[in-house]
Design a protein around this motif. Structure first.
Motif, PDB file in Angstrom:
ATOM      1  N   LEU A  57       0.829  -1.197   0.000  1.00  0.00           N
ATOM      2  CA  LEU A  57       0.000   0.000   0.000  1.00  0.00           C
ATOM      3  C   LEU A  57       0.860   1.242   0.000  1.00  0.00           C
ATOM      4  O   LEU A  57       2.065   1.182   0.204  1.00  0.00           O
ATOM      5  CB  LEU A  57      -0.988   0.001   1.173  1.00  0.00           C
ATOM      6  CG  LEU A  57      -0.485  -0.251   2.598  1.00  0.00           C
ATOM      7  CD1 LEU A  57       0.241   0.944   3.155  1.00  0.00           C
ATOM      8  CD2 LEU A  57      -1.642  -0.602   3.481  1.00  0.00           C
TER       9      LEU A  57
ATOM     10  N   VAL B  77      -4.574   5.926   3.980  1.00  0.00           N
ATOM     11  CA  VAL B  77      -4.135   5.117   2.840  1.00  0.00           C
ATOM     12  C   VAL B  77      -4.522   5.788   1.533  1.00  0.00           C
ATOM     13  O   VAL B  77      -5.692   6.109   1.305  1.00  0.00           O
ATOM     14  CB  VAL B  77      -4.735   3.690   2.918  1.00  0.00           C
ATOM     15  CG1 VAL B  77      -4.352   2.878   1.683  1.00  0.00           C
ATOM     16  CG2 VAL B  77      -4.266   2.982   4.187  1.00  0.00           C
TER      17      VAL B  77
ATOM     18  N   GLU C  39      -3.511   4.366  -1.622  1.00  0.00           N
ATOM     19  CA  GLU C  39      -3.846   3.265  -2.531  1.00  0.00           C
ATOM     20  C   GLU C  39      -3.335   1.963  -1.945  1.00  0.00           C
ATOM     21  O   GLU C  39      -2.427   1.961  -1.116  1.00  0.00           O
ATOM     22  CB  GLU C  39      -3.274   3.494  -3.930  1.00  0.00           C
ATOM     23  CG  GLU C  39      -1.784   3.678  -3.950  1.00  0.00           C
ATOM     24  CD  GLU C  39      -1.256   4.126  -5.313  1.00  0.00           C
ATOM     25  OE1 GLU C  39      -0.059   3.907  -5.561  1.00  0.00           O
ATOM     26  OE2 GLU C  39      -2.010   4.707  -6.109  1.00  0.00           O
ATOM     27  N   TRP C  40      -3.961   0.861  -2.381  1.00  0.00           N
ATOM     28  CA  TRP C  40      -3.511  -0.445  -1.913  1.00  0.00           C
ATOM     29  C   TRP C  40      -3.757  -1.499  -2.973  1.00  0.00           C
ATOM     30  O   TRP C  40      -4.553  -1.327  -3.882  1.00  0.00           O
ATOM     31  CB  TRP C  40      -4.142  -0.806  -0.595  1.00  0.00           C
ATOM     32  CG  TRP C  40      -5.654  -0.905  -0.519  1.00  0.00           C
ATOM     33  CD1 TRP C  40      -6.565  -0.890  -1.551  1.00  0.00           C
ATOM     34  CD2 TRP C  40      -6.420  -1.030   0.662  1.00  0.00           C
ATOM     35  NE1 TRP C  40      -7.843  -1.004  -1.070  1.00  0.00           N
ATOM     36  CE2 TRP C  40      -7.792  -1.093   0.290  1.00  0.00           C
ATOM     37  CE3 TRP C  40      -6.113  -1.111   2.004  1.00  0.00           C
ATOM     38  CZ2 TRP C  40      -8.812  -1.228   1.212  1.00  0.00           C
ATOM     39  CZ3 TRP C  40      -7.137  -1.247   2.910  1.00  0.00           C
ATOM     40  CH2 TRP C  40      -8.461  -1.299   2.522  1.00  0.00           C
TER      41      TRP C  40
END
Length: 105
Positions: free
Chosen positions: A29, A62, A64-65
């Protein structure tokens, strides 16, 4: 290279090694490199919110993951329902990856 004010990276790539529920997984991530004050302000604003705390914080941190769960409140809730404790692990990963450590000397 000298440390310069305002020159910190905007994002932090991380690879979390996760174990539990009879499985071991890796989650790649990218975190937003949020300042401590930004995180504190978000936590403070959550006191008045009815939104679930940990999933909302994951969504805040977060960028992106690499998973087929959507990076949305619904996707995070589904992930937490299937793998209890993963939100706390992702938040711990943020703090661990953001923390500066001495390399040598």
């Amino acid at each position: 290279m000298a440390i310069k004010k305002g020159n910190a990276p905007k994002t932090i790539k991380a690879k979390l090694e996760l174990a539990g529920g009879g499985e071991t997984n890796t989650l790649d991530l990218t975190y937003h490199n949020r300042k401590a004050k930004e995180v504190q302000d978000k936590m403070e604003s959550m006191k008045k919110s009815k939104a679930p705390f940990l999933p909302t914080m994951v969504l805040f941190l977060v960028k992106e993951w690499d998973t087929d769960y959507s990076l949305s409140l619904e996707g995070i809730l589904e992930l937490e329902d299937e793998r209890p404790g993963i939100c706390a692990a992702i938040l711990q990963g943020f703090h661990n990856n953001r923390m500066v450590a001495l390399q040598g000397n």
